[in-house]
Enzyme design. Sequence first.
Site, PDB file in Angstrom:
ATOM      1  N   SER A  40     -24.115   7.266   9.739  1.00  0.00           N
ATOM      2  CA  SER A  40     -22.768   6.834   9.487  1.00  0.00           C
ATOM      3  C   SER A  40     -22.370   5.753  10.567  1.00  0.00           C
ATOM      4  CB  SER A  40     -21.732   7.824   9.797  1.00  0.00           C
ATOM      5  OG  SER A  40     -20.307   7.475   9.808  1.00  0.00           O
ATOM      6  N   ASP A  41     -21.543   4.949  10.107  1.00  0.00           N
ATOM      7  CA  ASP A  41     -21.277   3.520  10.890  1.00  0.00           C
ATOM      8  C   ASP A  41     -19.577   3.181  10.767  1.00  0.00           C
ATOM      9  OD1 ASP A  41     -22.517   1.452  12.623  1.00  0.00           O
ATOM     10  OD2 ASP A  41     -21.195   0.208  11.099  1.00  0.00           O
ATOM     11  N   GLN A  42     -19.172   2.721  11.527  1.00  0.00           N
ATOM     12  CA  GLN A  42     -17.484   2.308  11.593  1.00  0.00           C
ATOM     13  C   GLN A  42     -17.415   0.816  11.970  1.00  0.00           C
ATOM     14  OE1 GLN A  42     -14.478   3.705  14.204  1.00  0.00           O
ATOM     15  NE2 GLN A  42     -14.113   5.089  12.323  1.00  0.00           N
TER      16      GLN A  42
END
Length: 202
Positions: free
Chosen positions: A78-80
């Site tokens: 996951s990445d934001q």
Amino acid sequence: MQKQPLSPQTGRTLVLASTSPYRRELLGRLGLPFETASPGVDETPLPDETAAATSLRLAIAKASALAGNYPDALLIGSDQVALLDGQQLGKPGTHERAVAQLQAMRGREVEFHTALALHDSRSARIVTAVDVTRVTMRDYSDAQIERYLLRDQPYDCAGSAKVEALGIVMIARVASDDPTALIGLPLIALVGMLNDAGVEVV
């Protein structure tokens, strides 16, 4: 965490490709046994890359980076990326950069693009999703910025405001389909992916 099968039904190991304490806490809410491992991925955006594209590319890269070490696992990446006026806001890293981010965001709407990738290392199949959360910041003062940063120290948080902690006082409104996405791991989308992979969360 020690290696252990994901469930009697699948016998698969679940791996979170992250050392983030926020994502670890979120995944722990599902009550499934899992491991964590650092993917060692460079998170620098590519030239002219959109926020959605950056977050999705990095989520896939994080999950895929561990496939060689876990040949029969389900890997979660996951990445934001925060976006303000077309400019990506990463993790500030320092107090000075956090002050600059919060000043720029003051009274404005910021988009948080949170990407999720589930990589089945047995089949090499990857499924993805991207959540867009729109956050309207309050019209806070410079003094409030300083007091907030000294108390919360959100220097490892994109956009410099932890919604799950004191950062909520800097926020006027949140518009999202998944409240966990803003914290860093979209659990609603993840549960759907796990169900499709044969993993019953409850």
